[in-house]
Design an enzyme around this catalytic site. Structure first.
Site, PDB file in Angstrom:
ATOM      1  N   ASP A  45     -11.240   2.370   3.559  1.00 54.97           N
ATOM      2  CA  ASP A  45     -11.574   0.952   3.378  1.00 54.97           C
ATOM      3  C   ASP A  45     -13.085   0.741   3.239  1.00 54.97           C
ATOM      4  O   ASP A  45     -13.528  -0.338   2.858  1.00 54.97           O
ATOM      5  CB  ASP A  45     -11.117   0.148   4.613  1.00 54.97           C
ATOM      6  N   GLN A 102      -4.850  -1.991   9.344  1.00 53.39           N
ATOM      7  CA  GLN A 102      -4.733  -3.276   8.662  1.00 53.39           C
ATOM      8  C   GLN A 102      -5.307  -4.394   9.526  1.00 53.39           C
ATOM      9  O   GLN A 102      -5.000  -4.501  10.702  1.00 53.39           O
ATOM     10  CB  GLN A 102      -3.252  -3.540   8.331  1.00 53.39           C
ATOM     11  N   LYS A 153       0.843  -1.207   0.000  1.00 46.48           N
ATOM     12  CA  LYS A 153       0.000   0.000   0.000  1.00 46.48           C
ATOM     13  C   LYS A 153       0.877   1.255   0.000  1.00 46.48           C
ATOM     14  O   LYS A 153       0.592   2.228  -0.694  1.00 46.48           O
ATOM     15  CB  LYS A 153      -0.941  -0.007   1.225  1.00 46.48           C
TER      16      LYS A 153
HETATM   17  N1  GUN Z   1      -6.876  -7.172   5.622  1.00 42.78           N
HETATM   18  C1  GUN Z   1      -7.147  -7.879   4.501  1.00 42.78           C
HETATM   19  N2  GUN Z   1      -7.696  -7.086   3.567  1.00 42.78           N
HETATM   20  C2  GUN Z   1      -7.769  -5.848   4.108  1.00 42.78           C
HETATM   21  C3  GUN Z   1      -8.248  -4.605   3.634  1.00 42.78           C
HETATM   22  O1  GUN Z   1      -8.727  -4.451   2.509  1.00 42.78           O
HETATM   23  N3  GUN Z   1      -8.154  -3.556   4.502  1.00 42.78           N
HETATM   24  C4  GUN Z   1      -7.656  -3.701   5.763  1.00 42.78           C
HETATM   25  N4  GUN Z   1      -7.630  -2.625   6.544  1.00 42.78           N
HETATM   26  N5  GUN Z   1      -7.212  -4.830   6.226  1.00 42.78           N
HETATM   27  C5  GUN Z   1      -7.268  -5.911   5.407  1.00 42.78           C
END
Ligand code: GUN
Length: 284
Positions: free
Chosen positions: A119, A96, A52
């Site tokens: 998200d 995350q 990211k």
């Molecule tokens: N863990 C797995 N996929 C994601 C996601 O799209 N966002 C976040 N914050 N955690 C994750």
């Protein structure tokens, strides 16, 4: 043989568009910024966060990483989110997932300001997804819809089967397919006769997190097969839920793992960060 949908290529086109928009914002004196929180040492999460940050670098978004120890308290985590909510230089916030078991993830998500919730996990934004009028797009399901659009595939009138009912993928995925007038069935670990249901699918989205769950006999000839999962095989290599080598011979379209849905999810996150900046700074 199925056509392989190249998520990496489609995502890179999307990132180029985001780059141009970020550039224009910077020319107006606005520097988009995404704050990423990671708690503990989960190796997969570390890779996701690294990716990211790399995407932010590619499109010119400033990224802040808050890497907290596994023994962080709920109060420390919630206080950090509140601080970022109040920081006008931060436009997007994500924590995350998963976080260590002693922490209450729901409370953390509920604390993120809905306007910075890139998200789209906050209940307010989940509600908007349900109604179909949200600012933020659920990253992975929207990435899937973008792949379909890119290939000229519409869900309208199609039999769509989603395997998995998570809040992150399965549920919002079903809503987006429904919004496009698909006829949607959601399957999960308690579903009986899974192959019977999947064989009916024109569009099959696999998000169960179970390696080799979907075999060629479960797929209708010519179906679109989207593999969202990221599992590891015995050699430690990334793989999805679909037996790619065999299903590829039956399906009409198929996504690889890696290089399929993953890059699309990341590209949508960058788009969402841009949306947050525009909304918070009243740009259009
Ligand atoms: N863990 C797995 N996929 C994601 C996601 O799209 N966002 C976040 N914050 N955690 C994750």
């Amino acid at each position: 043989m199925a056509k392989i949908i190249d998520g990496k290529k489609i995502a890179s086109e999307m990132l180029s568009e985001v780059f141009m928009e970020v550039k224009a914002l910077k020319e107006k004196g606005i520097e988009p910024c995404l704050a990423v929180i990671i708690v503990g040492d989960d190796p997969a999460s570390k890779v996701y966060v690294k990716n990211k940050k790399a995407d932010c670098g590619l499109v010119g978004i400033r990224s802040l990483e808050f890497s907290l120890p596994a023994d962080t308290t709920q109060k420390e985590l919630v206080d950090l989110v509140k601080k970022l909510n109040n920081d006008r230089s931060v436009h997007g916030i994500l924590c995350q997932s998963p976080i260590p078991k002693h922490l209450d993830e729901k409370e953390v998500i509920n604390t993120i300001s809905p306007e910075k919730d890139v998200d789209a996990f906050h209940p307010v934004n989940v509600g908007h997804i349900m109604i179909g009028d949200g600012a933020f797009l659920p990253c992975t399901p929207t990435g899937v819809m973008e792949m379909l659009r890119h290939e000229g595939i519409s869900a309208e009138g199609k039999r769509c089967v989603v395997i998995g009912r998570s809040n992150i993928v399965g549920k919002p995925m079903s809503l987006l397919l429904l919004a496009q007038n698909g006829t949607v069935t959601i399957c999960h670990s308690k579903t009986k006769n899974l192959p019977e249901i999947t064989r009916d699918a024109d569009i099959l989205v696999c998000a169960a997190g179970v390696r080799n769950l979907v075999t060629a006999d479960m797929v209708k000839e010519g179906a679109v097969v989207i593999d969202v999962s990221m599992n590891r095989n015995d050699e430690g290599k990334l793989c999805g839920d679909v037996d790619f080598a065999e299903v590829e011979k039956v399906a009409g379209y198929i996504t690889p793992v890696p290089g399929g849905v993953g890059p699309m999810t990341r590209a949508i996150l960058m788009k969402n960060t841009l949306t947050a900046v525009k909304n918070l700074t009243k740009q259009n």
